[in-house]
Design a protein around this motif. Structure first.
Motif, PDB file in Angstrom:
ATOM      1  N   GLN A 188     -74.728 -23.870  26.870  1.00 35.88           N
ATOM      2  CA  GLN A 188     -74.637 -24.330  28.109  1.00 35.88           C
ATOM      3  C   GLN A 188     -73.726 -23.508  29.340  1.00 35.88           C
ATOM      4  O   GLN A 188     -74.557 -23.558  30.519  1.00 35.88           O
ATOM      5  CB  GLN A 188     -73.571 -25.690  28.327  1.00 35.88           C
ATOM      6  CG  GLN A 188     -73.594 -26.700  29.361  1.00 35.88           C
ATOM      7  CD  GLN A 188     -75.206 -27.282  29.737  1.00 35.88           C
ATOM      8  OE1 GLN A 188     -75.755 -27.333  28.908  1.00 35.88           O
ATOM      9  NE2 GLN A 188     -75.438 -26.898  30.944  1.00 35.88           N
ATOM     10  N   PRO A 189     -72.763 -22.621  29.080  1.00 36.98           N
ATOM     11  CA  PRO A 189     -72.244 -21.873  30.230  1.00 36.98           C
ATOM     12  C   PRO A 189     -73.560 -20.847  30.744  1.00 36.98           C
ATOM     13  O   PRO A 189     -73.499 -20.448  31.850  1.00 36.98           O
ATOM     14  CB  PRO A 189     -70.966 -21.189  29.417  1.00 36.98           C
ATOM     15  CG  PRO A 189     -70.571 -22.271  28.538  1.00 36.98           C
ATOM     16  CD  PRO A 189     -71.794 -22.949  28.045  1.00 36.98           C
ATOM     17  N   LEU A 190     -74.236 -20.356  29.442  1.00 36.25           N
ATOM     18  CA  LEU A 190     -75.161 -19.339  29.864  1.00 36.25           C
ATOM     19  C   LEU A 190     -76.428 -20.046  30.690  1.00 36.25           C
ATOM     20  O   LEU A 190     -76.754 -19.422  31.566  1.00 36.25           O
ATOM     21  CB  LEU A 190     -75.759 -18.793  28.480  1.00 36.25           C
ATOM     22  CG  LEU A 190     -75.071 -17.857  27.878  1.00 36.25           C
ATOM     23  CD1 LEU A 190     -75.531 -17.273  26.508  1.00 36.25           C
ATOM     24  CD2 LEU A 190     -74.772 -16.662  28.578  1.00 36.25           C
ATOM     25  N   GLN A 222     -82.498 -17.712  37.515  1.00 34.98           N
ATOM     26  CA  GLN A 222     -83.262 -17.201  36.367  1.00 34.98           C
ATOM     27  C   GLN A 222     -83.789 -18.122  35.238  1.00 34.98           C
ATOM     28  O   GLN A 222     -84.526 -17.674  34.475  1.00 34.98           O
ATOM     29  CB  GLN A 222     -82.343 -16.095  35.595  1.00 34.98           C
ATOM     30  CG  GLN A 222     -82.032 -14.905  36.455  1.00 34.98           C
ATOM     31  CD  GLN A 222     -83.105 -13.915  37.024  1.00 34.98           C
ATOM     32  OE1 GLN A 222     -83.576 -13.148  36.331  1.00 34.98           O
ATOM     33  NE2 GLN A 222     -83.817 -14.347  38.090  1.00 34.98           N
ATOM     34  N   LEU A 223     -83.355 -19.326  35.331  1.00 34.46           N
ATOM     35  CA  LEU A 223     -83.742 -20.220  34.367  1.00 34.46           C
ATOM     36  C   LEU A 223     -85.231 -20.564  34.244  1.00 34.46           C
ATOM     37  O   LEU A 223     -85.558 -20.648  32.952  1.00 34.46           O
ATOM     38  CB  LEU A 223     -83.234 -21.593  34.568  1.00 34.46           C
ATOM     39  CG  LEU A 223     -82.868 -22.665  33.576  1.00 34.46           C
ATOM     40  CD1 LEU A 223     -81.870 -21.919  32.628  1.00 34.46           C
ATOM     41  CD2 LEU A 223     -82.123 -23.810  34.157  1.00 34.46           C
ATOM     42  N   HIS A 224     -86.088 -20.231  35.403  1.00 30.14           N
ATOM     43  CA  HIS A 224     -87.439 -20.479  35.051  1.00 30.14           C
ATOM     44  C   HIS A 224     -88.163 -19.842  34.201  1.00 30.14           C
ATOM     45  O   HIS A 224     -89.122 -19.605  33.637  1.00 30.14           O
ATOM     46  CB  HIS A 224     -88.143 -20.309  36.509  1.00 30.14           C
ATOM     47  CG  HIS A 224     -87.981 -18.924  36.995  1.00 30.14           C
ATOM     48  ND1 HIS A 224     -86.711 -18.512  37.737  1.00 30.14           N
ATOM     49  CD2 HIS A 224     -89.112 -18.082  37.211  1.00 30.14           C
ATOM     50  CE1 HIS A 224     -87.121 -17.184  38.074  1.00 30.14           C
ATOM     51  NE2 HIS A 224     -88.364 -16.753  37.898  1.00 30.14           N
ATOM     52  N   LEU A 225     -87.586 -18.291  33.975  1.00 34.41           N
ATOM     53  CA  LEU A 225     -88.067 -17.318  33.096  1.00 34.41           C
ATOM     54  C   LEU A 225     -88.164 -17.681  31.759  1.00 34.41           C
ATOM     55  O   LEU A 225     -89.004 -17.229  30.766  1.00 34.41           O
ATOM     56  CB  LEU A 225     -87.179 -15.998  33.080  1.00 34.41           C
ATOM     57  CG  LEU A 225     -87.165 -15.176  34.608  1.00 34.41           C
ATOM     58  CD1 LEU A 225     -86.401 -14.275  34.661  1.00 34.41           C
ATOM     59  CD2 LEU A 225     -88.741 -14.850  34.871  1.00 34.41           C
ATOM     60  N   CYS A 226     -87.351 -18.643  31.447  1.00 35.21           N
ATOM     61  CA  CYS A 226     -87.182 -19.266  29.959  1.00 35.21           C
ATOM     62  C   CYS A 226     -88.463 -19.501  29.652  1.00 35.21           C
ATOM     63  O   CYS A 226     -89.010 -19.272  28.163  1.00 35.21           O
ATOM     64  CB  CYS A 226     -86.159 -20.286  29.550  1.00 35.21           C
ATOM     65  SG  CYS A 226     -84.420 -19.804  29.931  1.00 35.21           S
ATOM     66  N   ARG A 227     -89.387 -20.120  30.112  1.00 34.91           N
ATOM     67  CA  ARG A 227     -90.763 -20.922  29.761  1.00 34.91           C
ATOM     68  C   ARG A 227     -91.620 -19.622  29.476  1.00 34.91           C
ATOM     69  O   ARG A 227     -92.233 -19.799  28.769  1.00 34.91           O
ATOM     70  CB  ARG A 227     -91.256 -21.663  30.813  1.00 34.91           C
ATOM     71  CG  ARG A 227     -92.666 -22.425  30.279  1.00 34.91           C
ATOM     72  CD  ARG A 227     -93.081 -23.412  31.167  1.00 34.91           C
ATOM     73  NE  ARG A 227     -92.068 -24.552  31.344  1.00 34.91           N
ATOM     74  CZ  ARG A 227     -92.195 -25.424  30.334  1.00 34.91           C
ATOM     75  NH1 ARG A 227     -93.253 -25.418  29.596  1.00 34.91           N
ATOM     76  NH2 ARG A 227     -91.243 -26.818  30.426  1.00 34.91           N
TER      77      ARG A 227
END
Length: 445
Positions: free
Chosen positions: A7-9, A18-23
Motif C-alpha cells: 500500500q505505501p508503494l 506513475q500508477l497508470h504504468l502498472c497496466r
C-alpha cells in the motif's frame, strides 16, 4: 513484507502519477512469459559448426600467442600483465579497481591502436584478443547451448524475460541473455518446422526520438521527406563535400554506398550515436575505439583523439538543436528532480545529478514505450501466442521483434507487423517506422 509495503508503494506511485504504468507493464510482463513459454528452436548442426569454427580459431590464435611466449596461459591476467608492462614496458592504458594495470579488452584495443607499440607486439596482442574472443563465444554461448548442457530442452531454449529489470522500462533477459547474442551466431536459432521468422527493427528509433525532442529540423526533414539517408546527413554535417566525392558514393543521397564512402558513413553514424546524450569527446573516442568488424579487427584504430574531436565539434556546430536540448533537459531535471518520457509518462527521479543518464532517459524510455505499445497491439489484436503450435512472438531485442509464423502466412504477417509498428506519438513531429523481413533463421530477419 510484500503485503506490508504494497500500500505505501501504491500510494507513492499515485503521488508521482506513475500508477497508470502498472497496466502497461503487466501486459508487457505477460508477453515476457509468453516468449519464455514459446522459446526458440536451436539448429544443432549450425551450433556445432560454429563451435568447430571457434575451437579451430582458438587453437590457431593460441599457437601464435605461444610463438611469442611459450607456455603462456592467455587467460592469466598476471602473466599477460608481466609481459606487456614488465618485459615490454608498454604504456599503461588504464588501471583496475585494485590498482593493477588493466589487460582487459579496452586496454588491449588501445594498445593495438597506439603508435608507441611495435608491430610484432601488436600481432601478439591481436592474437591474444582473438583467442579470448573465440573462447568467450564458446564458453558464454556455444557450449551452453549444446544438447547436453542443460539449457536446451527438446531442441528449444527457453530464456527468461523481465519487464521490470531496467529503469527505462526496456525488457531484460537472462538464462541465457537473448539480448546479447552476437549477430554472427543468430543463424543457430530457427523457427518450428513448417514456419518462418518474420522480424522487424525500428528505423533509427533513438535518433528519431532525440531529433524530435530537440527539434532538429534537418534530421526531421530527412526522416519525413526521405530525400537523404539520416546517416548520410550526419556524415555530410561532419565531412562536407569530401563525403560525397569519396570512392563508392551512391547515385542518390538515400544510398548507403560502398568502399570509402561507406566507411565514412559508418564512422559518422557511430560518432553521432556516441554523442547523442552529451558524451564528452574522450568518451566518444573511447566508444569509437571499440568498433570491430565480425572478425574482431578494429575499424577506427587509425583515428586519433584530435580527429574525433574535430568531427564531434563540427556535428555540434551544424546540429545545434541537440546542444540546446541537452541544456533544457538538465535544467528541467534540476527544477523538478525527475525526467519524464513523453509517450507513457514514465519518470526517473534523480537524487544526484547524472548528466548522461538525464539526457538518455527520455529517449530510451520513450523509444521503448513506442516499441512496447506496438508489441501489445500485435499480441492482443493481431498475432496472439499459440503455444500448441509454437507460433507467436519469440524474441524482443530492444527496438526489434521476431515472430514465428506458418510459412503460408508469412507475407500477410509481414504486412501486419510493418503497419502496426509504424506509428506517430502525440507531440512528436516524426513517424516511427519499421519494415518487416522474412527469414529461415534469426540472423536473416
Amino acid at each position: 513484507m510484500t503485503a506490508r509495503i504494497h500500500q505505501p508503494l501504491k500510494d507513492q506511485a499515485a503521488d508521482r502519477k506513475q500508477l497508470h504504468l502498472c497496466r502497461t507493464d503487466e501486459k508487457l510482463q505477460s508477453i515476457c512469459v509468453g516468449m519464455r513459454r514459446l522459446g526458440m528452436r536451436v539448429d544443432e548442426k549450425a551450433r556445432a559448426e560454429h563451435q568447430d569454427e571457434q575451437e579451430e580459431a582458438a587453437d590457431k590464435w593460441l599457437n601464435i600467442v605461444h610463438k611469442y611466449r611459450p607456455g603462456m596461459n592467455p587467460n592469466s591476467n598476471a602473466q599477460v600483465r608481466d609481459l606487456l608492462f614488465g618485459n615490454w614496458s608498454l604504456p599503461v592504458q588504464e588501471y583496475t579497481q585494485t590498482g593493477d594495470e588493466s589487460v582487459g579488452a579496452a586496454s588491449l584495443r588501445a594498445l593495438v591502436a597506439s603508435p608507441l607499440v611495435e608491430q610484432e607486439q601488436k600481432d601478439f596482442i591481436n592474437a591474444l584478443r582473438f583467442y579470448r574472443r573465440a573462447q568467450k563465444l564458446l564458453s558464454t554461448y556455444l557450449l551452453k547451448l549444446a544438447p547436453d548442457a542443460g539449457l536446451v530442452k527438446d531442441s528449444y531454449v527457453y530464456p527468461d524475460y523481465n519487464s521490470a529489470g531496467t529503469v527505462t522500462g526496456r525488457l531484460s533477459s537472462s538464462n541465457p541473455n537473448f539480448q546479447n547474442i552476437p549477430y554472427k551466431l543468430r543463424n543457430i536459432f530457427v523457427p518450428p518446422k513448417g514456419c518462418v521468422f518474420v522480424g522487424a527493427d525500428y528505423d533509427q528509433l533513438e535518433l528519431r526520438f532525440a531529433a524530435a525532442l530537440a527539434g532538429a529540423d534537418h534530421y526531421l526533414d530527412a526522416f519525413e521527406k526521405k530525400q537523404i539517408d539520416p546517416h548520410n546527413l550526419t556524415a555530410d554535417l561532419m565531412f562536407g563535400d569530401k563525403f560525397w566525392s569519396a570512392e563508392g558514393a551512391p547515385a542518390d543521397k538515400m544510398g548507403k554506398g560502398t568502399g570509402q564512402f561507406k566507411q565514412l558513413r559508418n564512422l559518422a553514424k557511430t560518432i553521432c550515436f556516441a554523442s547523442l546524450y552529451g558524451a564528452s569527446v574522450p568518451k566518444v573516442y573511447e566508444i569509437i575505439s571499440r568498433g570491430e568488424d565480425e572478425e574482431g579487427r578494429l575499424l577506427y584504430a587509425h583515428y586519433g583523439l584530435k580527429q574525433i574531436r574535430l568531427l564531434h565539434r563540427r556535428w555540434k556546430e551544424r546540429a545545434p538543436e541537440f546542444v540546446r536540448w541537452w541544456g533544457e533537459t538538465v535544467r528541467t531535471c534540476r527544477d523538478q528532480h525527475y525526467v519524464e518520457e513523453i509517450v507513457l509518462g514514465r519518470r526517473r527521479y534523480f537524487a544526484h545529478e547524472d548528466y548522461n543518464a538525464i539526457l538518455n532517459f527520455g529517449v530510451q524510455a520513450g523509444g521503448f514505450a513506442v516499441v512496447g505499445l506496438s508489441m501489445i497491439d500485435l499480441v492482443e489484436n493481431h498475432l496472439p501466442f499459440d503455444f500448441k503450435n509454437k507460433t507467436g512472438l519469440v524474441n524482443q531485442l530492444h527496438d526489434a521483434v521476431v515472430f514465428a509464423v506458418p510459412e503460408t502466412e508469412a507475407e500477410y504477417v509481414a504486412d501486419v507487423i510493418t503497419k502496426t509498428l509504424t506509428r506517430r506519438v502525440d507531440g512528436l513531429p516524426v513517424t516511427f517506422s519499421a519494415e518487416a523481413e522474412i527469414g529461415n533463421n534469426w540472423r536473416e530477419v
